[in-house]
Design a protein around this motif. Structure first.
Motif, PDB file in Angstrom:
ATOM      1  N   ASP A 117       8.135 -11.873  -1.357  1.00 52.58           N
ATOM      2  CA  ASP A 117       9.084 -12.714  -0.640  1.00 52.58           C
ATOM      3  C   ASP A 117       9.413 -11.999   0.666  1.00 52.58           C
TER       4      ASP A 117
ATOM      5  N   SER B 164      -0.441  -8.637  -1.185  1.00 53.61           N
ATOM      6  CA  SER B 164      -0.072  -9.628  -2.188  1.00 53.61           C
ATOM      7  C   SER B 164       0.717 -10.784  -1.593  1.00 53.61           C
ATOM      8  N   LYS B 165       0.360 -11.992  -2.007  1.00 57.04           N
ATOM      9  CA  LYS B 165       1.053 -13.191  -1.551  1.00 57.04           C
ATOM     10  C   LYS B 165       2.340 -13.414  -2.353  1.00 57.04           C
ATOM     11  N   GLU B 166       2.564 -12.609  -3.382  1.00 61.90           N
ATOM     12  CA  GLU B 166       3.742 -12.783  -4.221  1.00 61.90           C
ATOM     13  C   GLU B 166       5.006 -12.243  -3.559  1.00 61.90           C
TER      14      GLU B 166
ATOM     15  N   GLU C 224      -6.839 -10.328   2.450  1.00 61.22           N
ATOM     16  CA  GLU C 224      -6.025 -11.070   3.408  1.00 61.22           C
ATOM     17  C   GLU C 224      -4.629 -10.460   3.483  1.00 61.22           C
ATOM     18  N   ARG C 225      -4.115 -10.341   4.684  1.00 64.62           N
ATOM     19  CA  ARG C 225      -2.783  -9.775   4.883  1.00 64.62           C
ATOM     20  C   ARG C 225      -1.719 -10.835   4.564  1.00 64.62           C
ATOM     21  N   ASN C 226      -0.569 -10.360   4.128  1.00 63.99           N
ATOM     22  CA  ASN C 226       0.562 -11.285   4.032  1.00 63.99           C
ATOM     23  C   ASN C 226       1.472 -11.161   5.247  1.00 63.99           C
ATOM     24  N   ARG C 227       1.182 -10.138   6.082  1.00 62.28           N
ATOM     25  CA  ARG C 227       1.922  -9.954   7.332  1.00 62.28           C
ATOM     26  C   ARG C 227       1.209  -8.880   8.142  1.00 62.28           C
TER      27      ARG C 227
END
Length: 516
Positions: free
Chosen positions: A485, A481-483, A445-448
């Motif tokens: 910011d 990564s969802k980590e 899954e992409r984070n953006r």
């Protein structure tokens, strides 16, 4: 013409004087000024015609490799350079000096010398006006015009800003040596750089159909807004950005090093993809159709722990020059060699990274392989489609062989397309984006969706099973990564303006370790 006219003419005439030595020196000076003007204009035109519209940084980067980088290309490139950038300026400058000398002889002496024939055939009033008001300053006018054309072509004003602007690189670069990187569930990597491949080729409104449909049918994961960034605009720069998360630019101008043909290492203090994979026990292999010496490509892979490095000379085998293209191997020949290497690597049971670069879609005209011509390919658009089909077939081979259970595939355009037969169509696209696709049996899954070439370094590591603490390496942030910011992501406008500015930290990446 009376005696007074003759005296006046002799006073202002840049050629004719009582001293033949002085007359000769003036002629040589005018010739050299014309030669410089023609060379500036010719080199700007030749580079744009062959490589698109590069920046001055790009020009200086290639100049660091001296003639070696040019010699390592195909003979046709060398012949073109000699014809356009050496022979044509010399002939043009010589012709203008002879014409001016012809006019000078005619106006001062009404000479019947054969050199005055061009002047005698022209309108005498026009010659006088041109010669006395323009002619004697013509070399300076020509040099000024050529310098302006060169400056516009290579964005000299931007380059000057880079010399004195703030150090963006030092403020944003994170040295990978300070980051904890763990191989959690590492998989093999097949990384394919497709020459000049961008999303615009998917547009039916431009090309009548989606030229990349075979790649879309692979159903890999893609980031919809993969944009260019400063210092990533050409092949080796795109490779450096995606594997080291740094831009590529000339450094010899900043630090005074004679980095031209004496350049012996490529970013020796930068930690890149090959270095990290090597430390994790991977066997790194590079295969490309063009010469390794061009633009320092072979040096890059060698200095960043690629164990096997194959270019044109290493792969051509028994192929004759007639069976090669402008740069080297055609894509079908490259994929045949890569397929054999992939089988060999997979049988060894050692984790591996196979990196490849294609060439057939390279401007200005593309390269029509025997394979593609057998399928009826006759246009540049068809070359793009034929190459994308070959990439897709290579990935299908990986799937069919069962390699996807332990192998991840990444397909990237190395940069946006440069000058080619469909450039006018591509220029109609409001926002041109680089093609990318991640093929895997696993779910990601992409984070953006907005990413830059620098982001590919940590993103690829994440994709093949490495955990990057904090998700940042160099100038790049992982896109998985969802980590992460997202508020820390760089401002595009600031990066575009200041990333290529002079930076001592960037220079340190190029220095030999003994010099640090």
């Amino acid at each position: 013409m009376g005696k007074g006219d003759l005296i006046s003419a002799d006073t202002h005439n840049p050629y004719w004087s009582n001293s033949h030595h002085r007359h000769f020196i003036r002629g040589v000076v005018r010739f050299l000024i014309y030669l410089c003007a023609f060379f500036l204009a010719a080199i700007a035109y030749w580079i744009a015609d062959n490589f698109g519209e590069p920046s001055l940084e790009q020009l200086l980067y290639h100049a660091q490799f001296g003639m070696g980088g040019l010699i390592d290309t195909d003979a046709a490139v060398i012949k073109s350079f000699i014809a356009w950038c050496i022979a044509l300026p010399i002939l043009g400058a010589l012709l203008l000096v002879l014409i001016e000398y012809s006019i000078a002889l005619f106006l001062t002496h009404g000479s019947t010398h054969w050199l005055t024939k061009p002047a005698r055939l022209a309108n005498i009033h026009f010659i006088k006006v041109f010669y006395w008001f323009i002619g004697h300053r013509a070399p300076l006018y020509a040099l000024t015009a050529a310098a302006i054309y060169f400056g516009i072509q290579f964005s000299v004003t931007i380059f000057v800003h880079n010399l004195f602007g703030k150090d963006y690189f030092a403020a944003h670069y994170l040295n990978p040596t300070t980051v904890k990187i763990e191989a959690v569930q590492p998989k093999n990597l097949v990384l394919i750089y497709v020459e000049s491949l961008e999303n615009a080729y998917k547009e039916p409104k431009l090309f009548g159909k989606n030229l990349l449909s075979s790649l879309d049918h692979l159903k890999g994961l893609s980031f919809t807004h993969y944009k260019k960034a400063p210092g990533t605009w050409w092949t080796i720069a795109g490779i450096t950005a995606t594997q080291c998360a740094v831009p590529l630019k000339s450094v010899s101008l900043y630090d005074g090093n004679d980095q031209g043909e004496k350049m012996k290492s490529f970013l020796p203090n930068a930690v890149c993809l090959g270095d990290i994979l090597h430390e994790a026990g991977y066997h790194n292999v590079y295969m490309g159709g063009d010469a390794l010496g061009f633009a320092g490509k072979g040096m890059f892979f060698k200095d960043h722990h690629y164990d096997e490095i194959y270019g044109r000379d290493e792969l051509k085998g028994n192929l004759t020059d007639a069976e090669l293209n402008y740069w080297g191997l055609y894509d079908d020949q490259l994929f045949a060699a890569a397929k054999a290497k992939l089988i060999e690597l997979h049988h060894k049971k050692q984790p591996f990274n196979l990196t490849m670069t294609t060439i057939d879609t390279h401007g200005p005209d593309g390269h029509f392989s025997k394979y593609c011509k057998s399928l009826g390919v006759k246009t540049f658009e068809s070359i793009v489609e034929c190459t994308s089909n070959q990439v897709a077939n290579f990935v299908k081979f990986i799937k069919k062989s069962g390699y996807l259970k332990d192998t991840q595939v990444v397909i990237l355009g190395d940069h946006l397309a440069m000058e080619n037969p469909v450039s006018k169509k591509l220029d109609r696209v409001k926002e041109r984006l680089i093609f990318n696709q991640f093929v895997s049996n696993s779910h990601f899954e992409r984070n953006r969706n907005h990413i830059l070439p620098f982001d590919m370094f940590p993103t690829i590591l994440d994709f093949i099973g490495f955990k990057v603490q904090g998700g940042k390496l160099g100038l790049g942030y992982t896109a998985f990564s969802k980590e992460i910011d997202l508020s820390l992501l760089p401002n595009d406008e600031e990066m575009n303006q200041d990333l290529l500015n002079q930076s001592d930290m960037y220079l340190d990446l190029w220095k030999h370790k003994s010099a640090l």
